[in-house]
Motif scaffolding. Structure first.
Motif, PDB file in Angstrom:
ATOM      1  N   TYR A 374      73.933  42.715  37.046  1.00  0.00           N
ATOM      2  CA  TYR A 374      73.283  41.523  37.533  1.00  0.00           C
ATOM      3  C   TYR A 374      72.307  41.082  38.826  1.00  0.00           C
ATOM      4  CZ  TYR A 374      73.859  36.468  39.431  1.00  0.00           C
ATOM      5  OH  TYR A 374      73.458  35.594  39.945  1.00  0.00           O
ATOM      6  N   VAL A 378      68.384  39.913  38.695  1.00  0.00           N
ATOM      7  CA  VAL A 378      68.217  38.733  39.195  1.00  0.00           C
ATOM      8  C   VAL A 378      66.492  39.057  39.932  1.00  0.00           C
ATOM      9  CG1 VAL A 378      68.821  37.222  41.164  1.00  0.00           C
ATOM     10  CG2 VAL A 378      69.823  37.446  39.117  1.00  0.00           C
ATOM     11  N   GLU A 386      69.718  31.136  40.980  1.00  0.00           N
ATOM     12  CA  GLU A 386      70.738  31.095  40.273  1.00  0.00           C
ATOM     13  C   GLU A 386      71.378  30.356  41.602  1.00  0.00           C
ATOM     14  OE1 GLU A 386      73.166  35.061  42.546  1.00  0.00           O
ATOM     15  OE2 GLU A 386      71.196  34.856  43.643  1.00  0.00           O
ATOM     16  N   PHE A 398      79.161  34.593  39.439  1.00  0.00           N
ATOM     17  CA  PHE A 398      77.763  34.281  39.844  1.00  0.00           C
ATOM     18  C   PHE A 398      76.798  33.624  38.661  1.00  0.00           C
ATOM     19  CE2 PHE A 398      78.460  37.221  42.846  1.00  0.00           C
ATOM     20  CZ  PHE A 398      78.451  36.438  43.549  1.00  0.00           C
ATOM     21  N   ALA A 400      72.901  32.867  36.684  1.00  0.00           N
ATOM     22  CA  ALA A 400      71.784  32.160  36.835  1.00  0.00           C
ATOM     23  C   ALA A 400      71.012  31.968  35.959  1.00  0.00           C
ATOM     24  CB  ALA A 400      70.699  33.958  37.554  1.00  0.00           C
TER      25      ALA A 400
END
Length: 569
Positions: A374, A378, A386, A398, A400
């Protein structure tokens, strides 16, 4: 009148026939029931017999910990037994526990030798290289029994090449290591002793008898009053009343000791409490010394390098050696080249990754090693934004989004045991439950990694967790064919200080073998993190460096955006 009599007779005969029919049906049902019951009994006796034959091979755990949660079916018990037997490790001979440390395995006194080729004085691409390892003790005397844990790789810094070796224990102090020869030019052998057979006896005891050596805590709070209590999957019942947080769907057990003044419903978080100390004796500590007999290279008795020539020009097909099939891939020019299942592409720029993931939902569940994927995505996708979910750093969850290309990335840690700093109880989720909540489909990618946080528990605990996840994966694939499921294996790591007591590579290897077996044959992609780390020149780390992570992600993207049919592991 004659017609009325005839009507009564016909009615009587009809009723009589119906009664006879019901009686025959009842007899048939009873007969069928007895046949089915008999067949079921035979099947059950066969399975029980198989289970009985399976049991003596493995020294099973007799603590209460593995037997928590839902009772497994007979078929599941048989699978568990076979899995445990598949990872059974050789025991040192009787009396070895009283050996002096000087008579245990010493990598500094041990040697390896490259075995000359039987066909030709030269080596060619496509051949197999064999290395013979001789284990000696600290007095320089050869060992006469096996059970040591070795890792090996063949590599070439010049070409950025590397491949993991396959180790065979001859159980007499000798070990064979085989490597497939996959590139031309120079190739150097490296052999490392991770643990001695005597040290593994210690690790086995800790795994089976001390599942509490990493402990967890939770805060219970109401108003201004709070209490901290110890929690664990294996929590002794004789040390006070417990709160039961067993998951209602999967049956996964979890307990905390009950606070004195608060109810069980006031629990607000979960965290790693720490590591138990003084769980080994002075002699046992001498068997687990980093840099002395833990992860120490073994030197060659002569040359450790060979030159590999181009493949032979031979007519006809040759049968492939089974050892080759155990090699999932190798590095060349620092790029991972899988040997089956995936045609590897390099996603070196953001536009290629974006094109592959457009209109995709990418869910990542598990420990911090899948969180690395991840974080990598990102970091390389400039349009990925995010969302601030006020999640704790390195914990999550999390999320995004790239709204322009309709890409969603999500990460969530797996449920307890999880050794993160602090996770709010509202965010504690089991992977199986999360999978059951997904719609799935061809535009959904699901990545799973769950192994590191189970190293302190008996293997049965890990088997039970994987069984629940596997069932959820099958349900997902049944209701949403085309969903891409990726499973990441374990990987070796640095073992400094007392890390071996909690995170030994031996623990990880055993879990890795179980994971591969339980997902074998399913329509999933297996990312072989173990071989990708062993074959690479970077030092072992529980969180592999970015170069390895990139190769892992490139492999996933190659699979997601492949042409042609999908292969199972």
């Amino acid at each position: 009148m004659y017609l009325n009599v005839l009507k009564y007779i016909l009615t009587f005969l009809t009723l009589f026939g119906f009664v006879v029919l019901l009686r025959n049906v009842t007899i048939w049902e009873n007969w069928t029931h007895h046949i089915v019951s008999a067949l079921y009994g035979v099947q059950k006796r066969i399975q029980s017999s198989n289970l009985t034959r399976c049991l003596p091979t493995f020294h099973h755990n007799h603590t209460f910990c593995p037997h928590l949660g839902q009772a497994p079916s007979l078929v599941e018990k048989l699978e568990e037994c076979n899995l445990l037997n598949s990872i059974a490790w050789p025991h040192p001979p009787s009396g070895s526990a009283s050996l002096k440390v000087s008579k245990t395995s010493d990598p500094a006194h041990s040697l390896f030798t490259i075995v000359p080729s039987q066909k030709d004085p030269h080596w060619y691409v496509g051949d197999q290289l064999e290395v013979l390892v001789h284990l000696h003790n600290f007095k320089g005397l050869p060992k006469r029994y096996g059970g040591d844990f070795l890792l090996a790789r063949l590599h070439s810094p010049k070409y950025g090449a590397g491949v993991a070796g396959q180790v065979l224990d001859h159980k007499n102090g000798l070990y064979s290591v085989r490597f497939p020869l996959l590139w031309e030019g120079s190739a150097q052998v490296e052999v490392m002793m991770v643990h001695s057979s005597e040290a593994i006896t210690v690790l086995r005891r800790l795994r089976e008898k001390r599942p509490d050596r990493v402990f967890f805590v939770s805060i219970f709070q109401r108003g201004n009053h709070s209490e901290k209590k110890v929690c664990n999957m294996c929590l002794p019942q004789d040390q006070g009343p417990r709160c039961n947080y067993t998951d209602l769907n999967s049956g996964e057990p979890w307990y905390c000791y009950k606070p004195r003044k608060l109810s069980c419903a006031t629990r607000i978080n979960h965290a790693k409490g720490g590591y138990r100390k003084n769980i080994t004796t002075k002699k046992e500590n001498l068997l687990l010394q980093s840099g002395v007999n833990v992860k120490v290279p073994i030197q060659a008795s002569a040359a450790d390098t060979i030159t590999v020539l181009p493949s032979r020009k031979e007519s006809g097909s040759q049968k492939r050696d089974p050892v080759m099939l155990a090699t999932s891939g190798y590095y060349y020019q620092d790029l991972w080249r899988p040997l089956g299942g995936v045609t590897m592409r390099q996603f070196d720029d953001a536009s290629a990754i974006t094109q592959c993931l457009t209109n995709k939902l990418f869910y990542m569940y598990g420990d911090s090693t899948v969180r690395q994927w991840y974080e990598y995505l990102v970091s390389v996708l400039p349009e990925m934004k995010e969302f601030n979910q006020e999640s704790a750093e390195k914990v999550g969850p999390f999320m995004a989004v790239d709204s322009t290309h309709n890409i969603l990335l999500r990460y969530r840690c797996h449920g307890p045991p999880i050794r993160f700093s602090t996770v709010m109880t509202s965010e504690l989720r089991y992977i199986a439950n999360e999978l059951d909540g997904l719609s799935g489909g061809p535009n959904t990618v699901v990545a799973l990694s769950i192994w590191s946080h189970f190293s302190t528990f008996p293997v049965e605990v890990y088997i039970r967790r994987l069984r629940h996840i596997r069932k959820a994966v099958l349900r997902l694939l049944d209701r949403a064919p085309g969903t891409v499921v990726v499973v990441r294996t374990a990987n070796p790591q640095a073992l400094e200080g007392q890390a071996s007591l909690y995170n030994s590579d031996w623990f990880s290897l055993q879990l890795d073998v179980v994971l591969r077996a339980m997902f074998k044959g399913l329509d999933v992609l297996l990312v072989d993190a173990w071989q990708m780390c062993v074959a690479h020149h970077e030092p072992h780390n529980i969180h592999p460096p970015r170069a390895i992570v990139k190769n892992m992600v490139d492999m996933i993207l190659s699979y997601v955006c492949r042409n042609g049919t999908r292969k199972t592991v």
